[in-house]
Motif scaffolding. Structure first.
Motif, PDB file in Angstrom:
ATOM      1  N   LYS A   1      -3.245 -15.900  -5.733  1.00  0.00           N
ATOM      2  CA  LYS A   1      -3.857 -15.441  -4.483  1.00  0.00           C
ATOM      3  C   LYS A   1      -4.233 -16.614  -3.587  1.00  0.00           C
ATOM      4  CE  LYS A   1      -5.819 -11.101  -6.237  1.00  0.00           C
ATOM      5  NZ  LYS A   1      -7.074 -10.402  -6.588  1.00  0.00           N
TER       6      LYS A   1
ATOM      7  N   GLN B   1      -2.536  -4.324   5.025  1.00  0.00           N
ATOM      8  CA  GLN B   1      -3.901  -3.829   5.186  1.00  0.00           C
ATOM      9  C   GLN B   1      -4.474  -4.172   6.554  1.00  0.00           C
ATOM     10  OE1 GLN B   1      -6.512  -5.007   2.009  1.00  0.00           O
ATOM     11  NE2 GLN B   1      -8.273  -3.963   2.855  1.00  0.00           N
TER      12      GLN B   1
ATOM     13  N   GLN C   1      -8.167   3.787   1.045  1.00  0.00           N
ATOM     14  CA  GLN C   1      -8.793   2.466   1.116  1.00  0.00           C
ATOM     15  C   GLN C   1      -8.606   1.706  -0.191  1.00  0.00           C
ATOM     16  OE1 GLN C   1     -10.324   1.192   3.991  1.00  0.00           O
ATOM     17  NE2 GLN C   1      -9.460   3.018   4.922  1.00  0.00           N
ATOM     18  N   ALA C   2      -8.758   2.416  -1.315  1.00  0.00           N
ATOM     19  CA  ALA C   2      -8.568   1.784  -2.628  1.00  0.00           C
ATOM     20  C   ALA C   2      -7.110   1.374  -2.810  1.00  0.00           C
ATOM     21  CB  ALA C   2      -8.993   2.741  -3.731  1.00  0.00           C
TER      22      ALA C   2
ATOM     23  N   GLU D   1      -6.111  -1.467   9.239  1.00  0.00           N
ATOM     24  CA  GLU D   1      -7.493  -1.618   9.702  1.00  0.00           C
ATOM     25  C   GLU D   1      -7.544  -1.753  11.220  1.00  0.00           C
ATOM     26  OE1 GLU D   1      -8.765  -4.960   7.410  1.00  0.00           O
ATOM     27  OE2 GLU D   1      -9.331  -3.737   5.665  1.00  0.00           O
TER      28      GLU D   1
ATOM     29  N   THR E   1      -2.714  -4.905  -1.296  1.00  0.00           N
ATOM     30  CA  THR E   1      -2.975  -6.266  -0.816  1.00  0.00           C
ATOM     31  C   THR E   1      -3.067  -7.232  -1.994  1.00  0.00           C
ATOM     32  OG1 THR E   1      -4.141  -5.460   1.140  1.00  0.00           O
ATOM     33  CG2 THR E   1      -4.580  -7.729   0.477  1.00  0.00           C
ATOM     34  N   ARG E   2      -3.725  -6.788  -3.052  1.00  0.00           N
ATOM     35  CA  ARG E   2      -3.810  -7.600  -4.272  1.00  0.00           C
ATOM     36  C   ARG E   2      -2.411  -7.931  -4.781  1.00  0.00           C
ATOM     37  NH1 ARG E   2      -5.634  -5.209 -10.184  1.00  0.00           N
ATOM     38  NH2 ARG E   2      -5.443  -7.168 -11.357  1.00  0.00           N
TER      39      ARG E   2
ATOM     40  N   GLU F   1      -6.350  -1.836  -0.931  1.00  0.00           N
ATOM     41  CA  GLU F   1      -6.850  -3.008  -1.641  1.00  0.00           C
ATOM     42  C   GLU F   1      -5.902  -3.410  -2.763  1.00  0.00           C
ATOM     43  OE1 GLU F   1      -9.391  -4.866  -0.949  1.00  0.00           O
ATOM     44  OE2 GLU F   1     -10.348  -3.666   0.628  1.00  0.00           O
ATOM     45  N   GLU F   2      -5.402  -2.422  -3.503  1.00  0.00           N
ATOM     46  CA  GLU F   2      -4.485  -2.703  -4.607  1.00  0.00           C
ATOM     47  C   GLU F   2      -3.162  -3.256  -4.103  1.00  0.00           C
ATOM     48  OE1 GLU F   2      -4.723  -2.696  -8.093  1.00  0.00           O
ATOM     49  OE2 GLU F   2      -6.794  -2.767  -7.404  1.00  0.00           O
TER      50      GLU F   2
END
Length: 348
Positions: A230, A64, A126-127, A68, A133-134, A130-131
């Protein structure tokens, strides 16, 4: 400061500036057929074709922070930034042909911008970032705990405790693509059951860990919460185990007053414990960092190491600590017998 300029190369030409071996790795991860010794421009054309056909692979491969940073560069054309702060991101983005970095200038590939800008800016992408990266942080947390990841076992843990709709095929595909930019381990394939294995470079002896897992089949994986995984990922594997803050303070006061170096000492000690190095070997190595006549400090350090020795998870114990196993064994040795002081039968 580095100036951001437009590159005059096509996307394929930009990709072809990568070493041949890098392009072969990307082809392999993308499932593009290639031949040993194939020219860079030919390999680059195959990579470009795959990414054009499936632009969602860009978010699956790049971390991510890299995406960015790329969006930032696209929007800052003609301006300057401190490139040294983004060396990891620059490396990833050059690997996939999005830019190059030469003589304090960042050259952004305009063909890549035309092809990918709007897809990478979309809310859906973008969503997804995030997933991904999670998921990446969960896996890194697991890697710091277990040392070696059997991706099938990881999928079971994730599905049962965090992401209900996770499938093994999805997780394997994610690892196969994202691992290109992971520096923390080695990707292996179990030739017996064809399961994917990711082994941390911090594991001293992979075979020894595998053998101990086999011997201790009755030990289940220690399951942690998503937040704990995490947290470990973001703290480079140094968790909030009992004794960590005290050891860090001791190192700062008695061994190394630079915070980064002190944390590296703590980290190296934690890794030795995780690898199963004996308490005696660890204390001998780390008390040697103190002055010879510092008897009181040596005793304090030994006490701190002993506390961590019991409370830091061990690779061979599947994320359990020695203290937890000792408590479990004690519980088995001293089981409560039903009955106690209740009414007793029998004749008087």
């Amino acid at each position: 400061m580095s100036l951001i300029k437009a590159s005059g190369r096509t996307f394929v030409e930009e990709l072809a500036t990568n070493p041949q071996v890098n392009l072969m790795v990307v082809c392999e991860r993308l499932g593009a057929p290639f031949n040993d010794g194939e020219a860079e421009i030919s390999l680059a054309a195959k990579v470009a074709e795959k990414l054009y056909d499936r632009p969602q692979l860009v978010t699956k491969m790049l971390q991510q922070e890299a995406i960015e940073f790329l969006l930032q560069c696209w929007e800052m054309e003609g301006e300057s930034l401190i490139a040294q702060m983004y060396l990891r991101e620059l490396e990833q983005l050059h690997f996939l042909g999005f830019l190059s970095y030469e003589d304090d200038t960042i050259y952004i590939n305009m063909e890549a911008k035309d092809k990918f800008f709007f897809s990478l800016k979309s809310h859906r992408t973008q969503a997804q970032m995030e997933e991904y990266t999670r998921l990446e942080n969960i896996l890194f947390g697991m890697l710091f705990l277990y040392g070696i990841l059997d991706i099938y076992e990881c999928c079971e843990i994730i599905r049962d405790n965090m992401i209900e709709d996770m499938t093994y095929d999805e997780l394997e595909e994610f690892v196969m693509h994202r691992v290109v930019f992971w520096q923390s381990g080695i990707l292996l394939r179990n030739q017996t059951n064809l399961r994917l294995i990711y082994a941390s470079r911090e594991v001293d002896d992979r075979n020894d860990v595998f053998i101990k897992w086999t011997i201790n089949k009755d030990i289940s994986w220690k399951i942690y919460s998503e937040d704990q995984y995490k947290e470990l990922a973001l703290s480079n594997g140094v968790g909030n185990w009992s004794g960590i803050p005290e050891l860090f303070d001791f190192v700062m006061q008695n061994i190394e007053d630079d915070q980064y170096q002190a944390m590296m000492i703590v980290k190296s000690l934690v890794v030795k414990i995780q690898n199963g190095v004996t308490y005696t070997e660890i204390t001998e190595a780390y008390t040697g960092l103190l002055e010879d006549n510092a008897r009181e400090e040596q005793r304090t350090l030994c006490d701190l190491i002993l506390k961590l020795y019991k409370t830091v998870p061990v690779y061979a114990l599947k994320g359990h600590t020695r203290e937890e196993l000792e408590e479990e064994e004690t519980g088995h040795r001293f089981q409560v017998i039903p009955g106690g002081k209740g009414k007793q039968g029998g004749s008087r």
